[in-house]
Design an enzyme around this catalytic site. Structure first.
Site, PDB file in Angstrom:
ATOM      1  N   LYS A  52       0.807  -1.203   0.000  1.00  0.00           N
ATOM      2  CA  LYS A  52       0.000   0.000   0.000  1.00  0.00           C
ATOM      3  C   LYS A  52       0.847   1.262   0.000  1.00  0.00           C
ATOM      4  CE  LYS A  52      -2.932  -2.242   3.326  1.00  0.00           C
ATOM      5  NZ  LYS A  52      -3.502  -2.108   4.675  1.00  0.00           N
ATOM      6  N   GLU A 108       7.850   2.405  -5.685  1.00  0.00           N
ATOM      7  CA  GLU A 108       7.977   1.903  -4.313  1.00  0.00           C
ATOM      8  C   GLU A 108       8.030   3.095  -3.364  1.00  0.00           C
ATOM      9  OE1 GLU A 108       7.848  -0.222  -2.064  1.00  0.00           O
ATOM     10  OE2 GLU A 108       9.706  -1.355  -1.741  1.00  0.00           O
ATOM     11  N   ASP A 109       7.545   2.918  -2.131  1.00  0.00           N
ATOM     12  CA  ASP A 109       7.603   4.026  -1.176  1.00  0.00           C
ATOM     13  C   ASP A 109       9.027   4.254  -0.674  1.00  0.00           C
ATOM     14  OD1 ASP A 109       7.597   1.630   0.257  1.00  0.00           O
ATOM     15  OD2 ASP A 109       6.067   2.242   1.694  1.00  0.00           O
ATOM     16  N   VAL A 111      13.104   2.314  -0.261  1.00  0.00           N
ATOM     17  CA  VAL A 111      14.047   1.197  -0.344  1.00  0.00           C
ATOM     18  C   VAL A 111      14.794   1.156   0.979  1.00  0.00           C
ATOM     19  CG1 VAL A 111      15.981   0.149  -1.568  1.00  0.00           C
ATOM     20  CG2 VAL A 111      14.329   1.561  -2.827  1.00  0.00           C
ATOM     21  N   ASP A 112      14.575   0.070   1.708  1.00  0.00           N
ATOM     22  CA  ASP A 112      15.190  -0.090   3.031  1.00  0.00           C
ATOM     23  C   ASP A 112      16.222  -1.211   2.923  1.00  0.00           C
ATOM     24  OD1 ASP A 112      15.750  -0.323   5.726  1.00  0.00           O
ATOM     25  OD2 ASP A 112      13.719  -0.701   6.372  1.00  0.00           O
ATOM     26  N   SER A 113      15.844  -2.448   3.239  1.00  0.00           N
ATOM     27  CA  SER A 113      16.796  -3.558   3.076  1.00  0.00           C
ATOM     28  C   SER A 113      16.945  -3.938   1.601  1.00  0.00           C
ATOM     29  CB  SER A 113      16.327  -4.781   3.860  1.00  0.00           C
ATOM     30  OG  SER A 113      15.249  -5.403   3.180  1.00  0.00           O
ATOM     31  N   GLY A 114      15.947  -3.589   0.785  1.00  0.00           N
ATOM     32  CA  GLY A 114      15.980  -3.921  -0.633  1.00  0.00           C
ATOM     33  C   GLY A 114      15.461  -5.322  -0.945  1.00  0.00           C
ATOM     34  N   LYS A 140      17.026   4.713   1.527  1.00  0.00           N
ATOM     35  CA  LYS A 140      17.844   4.862   2.740  1.00  0.00           C
ATOM     36  C   LYS A 140      19.319   4.552   2.504  1.00  0.00           C
ATOM     37  CE  LYS A 140      14.126   4.007   6.070  1.00  0.00           C
ATOM     38  NZ  LYS A 140      13.646   3.111   7.140  1.00  0.00           N
TER      39      LYS A 140
HETATM   40  P1  IMP Z   1      12.697  -3.443   2.253  1.00  0.00           P
HETATM   41  O1  IMP Z   1      12.268  -4.722   1.609  1.00  0.00           O
HETATM   42  O2  IMP Z   1      13.412  -3.680   3.561  1.00  0.00           O
HETATM   43  O3  IMP Z   1      13.512  -2.556   1.331  1.00  0.00           O
HETATM   44  O4  IMP Z   1      11.405  -2.620   2.677  1.00  0.00           O
HETATM   45  C1  IMP Z   1      10.162  -2.967   2.199  1.00  0.00           C
HETATM   46  C2  IMP Z   1       9.026  -2.199   2.782  1.00  0.00           C
HETATM   47  O5  IMP Z   1       9.205  -1.980   4.166  1.00  0.00           O
HETATM   48  C3  IMP Z   1       8.802  -0.817   2.217  1.00  0.00           C
HETATM   49  O6  IMP Z   1       8.116  -0.841   0.996  1.00  0.00           O
HETATM   50  C4  IMP Z   1       7.969  -0.203   3.320  1.00  0.00           C
HETATM   51  O7  IMP Z   1       6.608  -0.562   3.181  1.00  0.00           O
HETATM   52  C5  IMP Z   1       8.540  -0.828   4.561  1.00  0.00           C
HETATM   53  N1  IMP Z   1       9.484   0.120   5.196  1.00  0.00           N
HETATM   54  C6  IMP Z   1      10.824   0.126   5.146  1.00  0.00           C
HETATM   55  N2  IMP Z   1      11.327   1.166   5.835  1.00  0.00           N
HETATM   56  C7  IMP Z   1      10.256   1.842   6.325  1.00  0.00           C
HETATM   57  C8  IMP Z   1      10.101   3.047   7.125  1.00  0.00           C
HETATM   58  O8  IMP Z   1      11.063   3.736   7.509  1.00  0.00           O
HETATM   59  N3  IMP Z   1       8.824   3.410   7.421  1.00  0.00           N
HETATM   60  C9  IMP Z   1       7.723   2.706   7.019  1.00  0.00           C
HETATM   61  N4  IMP Z   1       7.828   1.596   6.261  1.00  0.00           N
HETATM   62  C10 IMP Z   1       9.080   1.163   5.939  1.00  0.00           C
HETATM   63 MG    MG Z   2       4.613  -0.811   5.338  1.00  0.00          MG
END
Ligand code: IMP
Ligand code: MG
Length: 184
Positions: A52, A108-109, A111-114, A140
Site C-alpha cells: 500500500k 515503491e515508497d 528502499v530499506d533492506s531492498g 535509505k
Molecule cells: P525493504 O524490503 O526492507 O527494502 O522494505 C520494504 C518495505 O518496508 C517498504 O516498501 C515499506 O513498506 C517498509 N518500510 C521500510 N522502511 C520503512 C520506514 O522507515 N517506514 C515505514 N515503512 C518502511
Molecule cells: Mg509498510
C-alpha cells in the site's frame, strides 16, 4: 530540524521531527515527473505501484508525468507490524496486465533492506518487459545487496523509521501529508 507541530492526525504519538514538508515533497515529485517524462520518449509505459505504501506518491507522480501511461498495482506482503524487515516477500495481488514489450516503472515508497525489490524485479523481469526500472520515493542507502539500481529517487532518506505520505507504522500515519521520523 523543526519541532513537530501538534497534529491531531498523530493521536498524541510523538514524532522526532518533520523530515520532508508537504511543499518540499510537491516540488520534488514535479521534478521526478519531468525526469520520467523525458526518459520515456516512446513506447507503452506501465506505472506499477507497490501497495500500500506507494499509493499517495504514485497518485501525485502520475499526474506530473506528461505522456501517455497506464497504471496498475502489485501487492507484496513483507513487514507485518514490525519495524524490522522479516525478509519474507509474498505476492498477494499480481496485475493481470501483460508486461511483455512495455516499459515497466515499478513505484515503491522506500528502499530499506531492498529485499522486496530484489524479489519483485526478478519476478517482473521474467515477463519480458521492454524495460524495467524502479522509482522510489525514499532511498535509505543501507541495502547491502541491490540486484538492480534505483533509477529514479525522490529523496536520499535518513536511516530512521519514517511515516507519512503513504508510509505507515502498524497501518497508522499513512495520511500525513509530510514525512516524519517516529520516536522509538
Ligand atoms: P525493504 O524490503 O526492507 O527494502 O522494505 C520494504 C518495505 O518496508 C517498504 O516498501 C515499506 O513498506 C517498509 N518500510 C521500510 N522502511 C520503512 C520506514 O522507515 N517506514 C515505514 N515503512 C518502511
Ligand atoms: Mg509498510
Amino acid at each position: 530540524m523543526n519541532d513537530a507541530p501538534a497534529d491531531p492526525r498523530l493521536d498524541g504519538r510523538a514524532v522526532r521531527r518533520i523530515v520532508y514538508t508537504e511543499a518540499e515533497i510537491a516540488k520534488r515529485v514535479r521534478e521526478l515527473g519531468d525526469q520520467i517524462t523525458s526518459s520515456y520518449p516512446d513506447g507503452d509505459l506501465l506505472v506499477l505501484g507497490l501497495l500500500k505504501g506507494s499509493f499517495i506518491f504514485l497518485s501525485d507522480l502520475v499526474r506530473s508525468i506528461k505522456r501517455p501511461l497506464h497504471v496498475d498495482f502489485l501487492v507484496a506482503a513483507s513487514y507485518g507490524d514490525a519495524v524490522v524487515s522479516s525478509g519474507n516477500v509474498r505476492l498477494v495481488y499480481d496485475p493481470e496486465t501483460v508486461l511483455q514489450g512495455k516499459h515497466i516503472l515499478l513505484v515503491e515508497d522506500v528502499v530499506d533492506s531492498g529485499r522486496t525489490l530484489n524479489h519483485l524485479m526478478q519476478l517482473l523481469s521474467a515477463r519480458s518487459p521492454r524495460s524495467l526500472e524502479i522509482c522510489a520515493f525514499l532511498h535509505k542507502h543501507i541495502a547491502e545487496h541491490l540486484s538492480h539500481p534505483t533509477k529514479f529517487v525522490g529523496f536520499d532518506a535518513p536511516n530512521e523509521f519514517l511515516v507519512g505520505y503513504g508510509l505507515d507504522h502498524a497501518e497508522n500515519f499513512r495520511h500525513l501529508p509530510y514525512i516524519a521520523s517516529l520516536k522509538s
